[in-house]
Design a protein around this motif. Structure first.
Motif, mmCIF file in Angstrom:
data_model
loop_
_atom_site.group_PDB
_atom_site.id
_atom_site.type_symbol
_atom_site.label_atom_id
_atom_site.label_comp_id
_atom_site.label_asym_id
_atom_site.label_seq_id
_atom_site.Cartn_x
_atom_site.Cartn_y
_atom_site.Cartn_z
ATOM 1 N N VAL A 1 0.842 -1.185 0.000
ATOM 2 C CA VAL A 1 0.000 0.000 0.000
ATOM 3 C C VAL A 1 0.881 1.240 0.000
ATOM 4 O O VAL A 1 1.809 1.369 0.801
ATOM 5 N N ARG A 2 0.607 2.156 -0.925
ATOM 6 C CA ARG A 2 1.333 3.426 -0.988
ATOM 7 C C ARG A 2 0.745 4.391 0.034
ATOM 8 O O ARG A 2 -0.447 4.347 0.351
ATOM 9 N N GLN B 1 10.775 7.523 -9.919
ATOM 10 C CA GLN B 1 11.675 8.612 -10.304
ATOM 11 C C GLN B 1 11.514 9.838 -9.409
ATOM 12 O O GLN B 1 12.031 10.908 -9.723
ATOM 13 N N ARG B 2 10.848 9.671 -8.285
ATOM 14 C CA ARG B 2 10.695 10.786 -7.358
ATOM 15 C C ARG B 2 11.783 10.714 -6.299
ATOM 16 O O ARG B 2 12.343 9.645 -6.030
ATOM 17 N N PRO B 3 12.115 11.828 -5.653
ATOM 18 C CA PRO B 3 13.186 11.830 -4.649
ATOM 19 C C PRO B 3 12.876 10.907 -3.462
ATOM 20 O O PRO B 3 11.710 10.702 -3.088
ATOM 21 N N LEU B 4 13.943 10.374 -2.885
ATOM 22 C CA LEU B 4 13.855 9.487 -1.728
ATOM 23 C C LEU B 4 14.691 10.080 -0.604
ATOM 24 O O LEU B 4 15.848 10.447 -0.812
ATOM 25 N N VAL B 5 14.120 10.192 0.592
ATOM 26 C CA VAL B 5 14.846 10.674 1.764
ATOM 27 C C VAL B 5 15.134 9.487 2.680
ATOM 28 O O VAL B 5 14.220 8.730 3.032
ATOM 29 N N TRP B 6 16.402 9.337 3.055
ATOM 30 C CA TRP B 6 16.823 8.240 3.933
ATOM 31 C C TRP B 6 17.343 8.862 5.225
ATOM 32 O O TRP B 6 18.428 9.445 5.262
ATOM 33 N N VAL B 7 16.575 8.742 6.305
ATOM 34 C CA VAL B 7 16.947 9.292 7.610
ATOM 35 C C VAL B 7 17.584 8.186 8.435
ATOM 36 O O VAL B 7 16.953 7.149 8.683
ATOM 37 N N ARG B 8 18.826 8.432 8.882
ATOM 38 C CA ARG B 8 19.575 7.371 9.552
ATOM 39 C C ARG B 8 20.133 7.847 10.888
ATOM 40 O O ARG B 8 20.758 8.897 10.980
ATOM 41 N N GLN B 9 19.893 7.037 11.892
ATOM 42 C CA GLN B 9 20.455 7.299 13.209
ATOM 43 C C GLN B 9 21.973 7.091 13.178
ATOM 44 O O GLN B 9 22.478 6.146 12.586
ATOM 45 N N LEU C 1 7.945 13.938 -2.383
ATOM 46 C CA LEU C 1 8.825 12.782 -2.243
ATOM 47 C C LEU C 1 8.128 11.498 -2.678
ATOM 48 O O LEU C 1 6.893 11.401 -2.655
ATOM 49 N N GLY C 2 8.947 10.515 -3.054
ATOM 50 C CA GLY C 2 8.394 9.216 -3.396
ATOM 51 C C GLY C 2 8.278 8.297 -2.196
ATOM 52 O O GLY C 2 7.354 7.495 -2.086
ATOM 53 N N ASN D 1 0.444 10.910 1.022
ATOM 54 C CA ASN D 1 0.607 9.784 0.095
ATOM 55 C C ASN D 1 2.079 9.452 -0.138
ATOM 56 O O ASN D 1 2.462 8.954 -1.197
ATOM 57 N N VAL D 2 2.911 9.740 0.864
ATOM 58 C CA VAL D 2 4.332 9.395 0.832
ATOM 59 C C VAL D 2 4.544 8.191 1.748
ATOM 60 O O VAL D 2 4.201 8.233 2.923
#
Length: 261
Positions: free
Chosen positions: A45-46, A77-85, A134-135, A164-165
């Motif tokens: 599910v998106r 093809q949409r931007p992806l944010v990766w939040v990392r501890q 964002l995707g 819807n992200v």
């Protein structure tokens, strides 16, 4: 029942549905793996929260690869944010842009955010999810985190639904607990199919231990880097019935391990 009460009841039902993450009418994104997509009723599910767990720290790389594959499918093809501890990076090393590129992710569309602790990572991820350009957003944390409770997961779910992200939560060396996640996976590496000394395609043993709208299951998945999708491995898939509602999540995980063994 009066009209006012009917309206109030309908409003309460709608609120409960949103809080519980009901997926009626929402878009789904196919993984490419036929059996898994069938159990998922078409795919993930998106605009929802999905959790991926790595048992201990030894399977962190496999779970990270699985998350990268899911992010590729969901973000497109949409931007992806990766939040990392930061602690996750200390324990398992930094993310490799060349490695993610090999998996099919475009580094030019990837924004990485480093957080000093899990609470900061949670706030950063929530802010990112609110951006509908964002995707997908990956929240990557290590160990048992008190802040990631049912209330926090509910907030992430509602934020994902509003924008819807999709939020993909990677939990390494952590125990599953109550949450509003649509799906929960436990991932470990599987033997490569390569018959030579060359690197084979990434192979993952993926257990779906929570599915809010269907059965659970276990599959050997091959990530096709060039095609950007998952395919069936050579091992037999093992679909299993959904866990009983009266059992704890920890007991469900233990039961799944016994069936998988």
């Amino acid at each position: 029942m009066t009209g006012a009460r009917m309206t109030t009841l309908a409003s309460l039902r709608g609120t409960i549905g949103r809080l519980e993450g009901e997926a009626g009418g929402l878009a789904r994104v196919a993984l490419g793996h036929a059996d898994a997509d069938a159990v998922l009723q078409g795919g993930l599910v998106r605009g929802a929260l999905h959790e991926v767990f790595a048992e201990g720290g030894r399977h962190g790389a496999a779970a990270t690869g699985f998350i990268a594959g899911l992010a590729h499918r969901l973000a497109g093809q949409r931007p992806l944010v990766w939040v990392r501890q930061d602690f996750a990076e200390l324990e398992s090393g930094a993310l490799s842009m060349s490695g993610l590129n090999e998996l099919g992710l475009d580094p030019r569309l990837l924004v990485t955010v480093r957080a000093t602790d899990a609470e900061t990572a949670l706030r950063a991820a929530a802010d990112a999810i609110a951006c509908d350009a964002l995707g997908a957003v990956v929240l990557d944390v290590w160990g048992e985190v008190r802040a990631l409770d049912l209330v926090a997961s509910r907030r992430l779910t509602l934020a994902a639904r509003a924008s819807n992200v999709t939020c993909l939560m990677l939990r390494t060396a952590a125990t599953p607990s109550a949450s509003t996640a649509e799906t929960r996976w436990v991932v470990r590496p599987a033997p490569s199919l390569s018959e030579t000394e060359a690197w084979g395609a990434p192979m993952l043993d993926a257990r779906l231990i929570r599915n809010r709208h269907g059965q659970t299951g276990q599959w050997i998945m091959e990530w096709k880097c060039d095609e950007g999708l998952f395919r069936e491995g050579t091992a037999h898939s093992q679909p299993v019935a959904a866990a009983p509602a009266d059992r704890s999540l920890e007991a469900s995980v233990v039961g799944t391990r016994r069936r998988a063994g």
